[in-house]
Design a protein around this motif. Structure first.
Motif, PDB file in Angstrom:
ATOM      1  N   GLY A 272       0.802  -1.200   0.000  1.00  0.00           N
ATOM      2  CA  GLY A 272       0.000   0.000   0.000  1.00  0.00           C
ATOM      3  C   GLY A 272       0.843   1.262   0.000  1.00  0.00           C
ATOM      4  N   SER A 273       0.254   2.353   0.481  1.00  0.00           N
ATOM      5  CA  SER A 273       0.945   3.640   0.491  1.00  0.00           C
ATOM      6  C   SER A 273       1.165   4.099   1.929  1.00  0.00           C
ATOM      7  CB  SER A 273       0.132   4.688  -0.280  1.00  0.00           C
ATOM      8  OG  SER A 273      -1.160   4.826   0.268  1.00  0.00           O
ATOM      9  N   ASP A 275       2.317   7.557   4.606  1.00  0.00           N
ATOM     10  CA  ASP A 275       2.334   9.008   4.778  1.00  0.00           C
ATOM     11  C   ASP A 275       3.761   9.549   4.885  1.00  0.00           C
ATOM     12  OD1 ASP A 275      -0.673   9.465   5.204  1.00  0.00           O
ATOM     13  OD2 ASP A 275      -0.191   7.901   6.658  1.00  0.00           O
ATOM     14  N   ALA A 320       7.691   5.240  -4.775  1.00  0.00           N
ATOM     15  CA  ALA A 320       6.446   4.635  -5.265  1.00  0.00           C
ATOM     16  C   ALA A 320       5.487   4.308  -4.127  1.00  0.00           C
ATOM     17  CB  ALA A 320       6.769   3.363  -6.048  1.00  0.00           C
ATOM     18  N   PHE A 321       5.990   4.240  -2.888  1.00  0.00           N
ATOM     19  CA  PHE A 321       5.136   3.930  -1.737  1.00  0.00           C
ATOM     20  C   PHE A 321       4.580   5.182  -1.055  1.00  0.00           C
ATOM     21  CE2 PHE A 321       7.742   0.047  -1.996  1.00  0.00           C
ATOM     22  CZ  PHE A 321       6.741  -0.914  -1.937  1.00  0.00           C
ATOM     23  N   VAL A 322       4.944   6.359  -1.541  1.00  0.00           N
ATOM     24  CA  VAL A 322       4.493   7.593  -0.903  1.00  0.00           C
ATOM     25  C   VAL A 322       3.068   7.923  -1.335  1.00  0.00           C
ATOM     26  CG1 VAL A 322       4.953  10.051  -0.566  1.00  0.00           C
ATOM     27  CG2 VAL A 322       6.868   8.456  -0.812  1.00  0.00           C
ATOM     28  N   ALA A 323       2.201   8.126  -0.358  1.00  0.00           N
ATOM     29  CA  ALA A 323       0.809   8.475  -0.644  1.00  0.00           C
ATOM     30  C   ALA A 323       0.713   9.915  -1.148  1.00  0.00           C
ATOM     31  CB  ALA A 323      -0.031   8.315   0.626  1.00  0.00           C
ATOM     32  N   LYS A 378       4.998  14.912  -1.833  1.00  0.00           N
ATOM     33  CA  LYS A 378       4.350  14.486  -3.065  1.00  0.00           C
ATOM     34  C   LYS A 378       3.033  15.225  -3.258  1.00  0.00           C
ATOM     35  CE  LYS A 378       2.802  10.352  -5.547  1.00  0.00           C
ATOM     36  NZ  LYS A 378       2.688   8.868  -5.529  1.00  0.00           N
TER      37      LYS A 378
END
Length: 379
Positions: A272-273, A275, A320-323, A378
């Motif tokens: 998932g993502s 914070d 790529a994991f950053v929300a 982001k």
């Protein structure tokens, strides 16, 4: 062991290191083959070896040769000691100086690999020589107070009871510099009960510079032993923290450390993502070369460029994991701009959906180890 016998032992260990053996392996091998040596002897010999490696070029110049013997002759001179008083040939002391060794006329040198020096100067500007000199000195030991288990005053009192004297940092309330008794830290009640953790001041400052994400999700993408994850857990107790490392063995001690610190850290493959994503990437370690001085002599230019490529790959993976709206924190323990701001600038050019919120850089002149941290948002 007599001091001159310790010098003789350091010479043999340094010869193995100069032949390509990693310092820790050479020290361990000598220790296993020298059961007669006590803990004080082993500690003193280790100090001699590391002193010589930190100032390798200067010691070789002053000693007349890039050998274990040359380095120890040079170290004597660097420390203001006449090597003839150590190299007596009596008992287990090293053999007496040759005429060439006695007449060696070298001086102090820049204690950096030739290929690193131009980058070092470009990265540090007018401070390059001061930072290089600082890397020739022994690094201080720093502790991080764990707010979940203690506070600075309580931890200081507890450490004192076990013979560890500390001083608070003016830069960070939870950072304590060990002034005396550093070899007692791991056996102290404060450490065993999770009140303090070993962590350099600069790394502590980097973790303290991260935004508070409340009860959000945190990913420590290159967790290693888990120092950053533990620091974030102490500062942000509501955060849900996942630790990941490409080499899971590096996280072997993390469950025990997390339990001792009262931190709910899960070591698993990220899903998932998040914070907040932290990536303290593999690097030259140039900011920590006084702690691992053989590393600066083992790294070559080709290996450095491989590290740059690896850092770029890890940045892409971690980001790529950053929300959306989340933060990506890129960190290194390097003082070299190619690994620091240069990598961040390349990343921002390739990823216009991120923007820089802060960029921090510490050296022994401003904090402790050389350390870099960029905070990127982001969206």
């Amino acid at each position: 062991m007599r001091p001159d016998a310790r010098v003789g032992a350091a010479i043999s260990i340094l010869d193995e290191i100069l032949a390509g053996q990693p310092a820790e392996q050479a020290l361990l091998r000598w220790s296993r083959n020298s059961r007669f040596a006590g803990s004080g002897d082993r500690a003193a010999i280790r100090d001699l070896v590391f002193q010589a490696l930190r100032r390798r070029n200067s010691c070789a110049s002053l000693g007349g040769a890039m050998t274990g013997r040359g380095l120890m002759i040079g170290l004597c001179r660097l420390n203001g000691q006449d090597p003839a008083t150590v190299f007596t040939g009596q008992g287990h002391a090293p053999q007496v100086l040759s005429q060439t060794e006695a007449l060696a006329q070298g001086g102090e040198a820049v204690d950096l690999p030739d290929w690193v020096l131009p980058m070092w100067r470009d990265s540090l500007g007018d401070a390059w020589q001061q930072v290089a000199d600082a890397m020739g000195e022994r690094a201080p030991v720093w502790l991080r107070v764990n707010p979940a288990m203690s506070d600075p005053d309580k931890a200081t009192r507890s450490l004192a009871q076990d013979g560890v004297s500390v001083a608070a940092s003016p830069l960070l309330a939870t950072a304590l510099r060990v002034e005396a008794g550093e070899r007692q830290v791991n056996r102290s009640a404060a450490y065993q009960q999770g009140m303090v953790e070993l962590q350099d001041l600069s790394a502590q400052l980097a973790c303290a510079a991260l935004p508070d994400i409340g009860a959000g999700r945190v990913l420590d993408y290159c967790a290693g032993g888990g120092g950053k994850a533990l620091a974030i857990a102490g500062a942000q107790p509501r955060a849900k923290i996942t630790a990941h490392d490409a080499n899971e063995q590096r996280m072997a001690d993390l469950p025990l450390r997390a339990k001792r610190a009262g931190a709910g850290i899960v070591a698993e493959q990220p899903k998932g993502s998040f914070d907040l994503v932290v990536a303290d990437v593999p690097c030259s370690g140039s900011g920590t070369w006084r702690r691992t001085p053989d590393a600066k002599w083992r790294l070559d230019e080709a290996g450095f460029h491989r590290l740059l490529d690896l850092q770029q790959r890890i940045m892409a993976e971690a980001a790529a994991f950053v929300a959306p709206g989340g933060v990506f924190a890129y960190m290194t323990c390097s003082v070299l701009e190619d690994e620091n701001g240069g990598q961040v600038d390349r990343f921002l050019t390739a990823n216009p959906d991120f923007r820089q919120e802060a960029r921090h850089f510490w050296t022994p002149l401003t904090a402790s180890d050389g350390f870099f941290c960029a905070v990127l948002r982001k969206g």
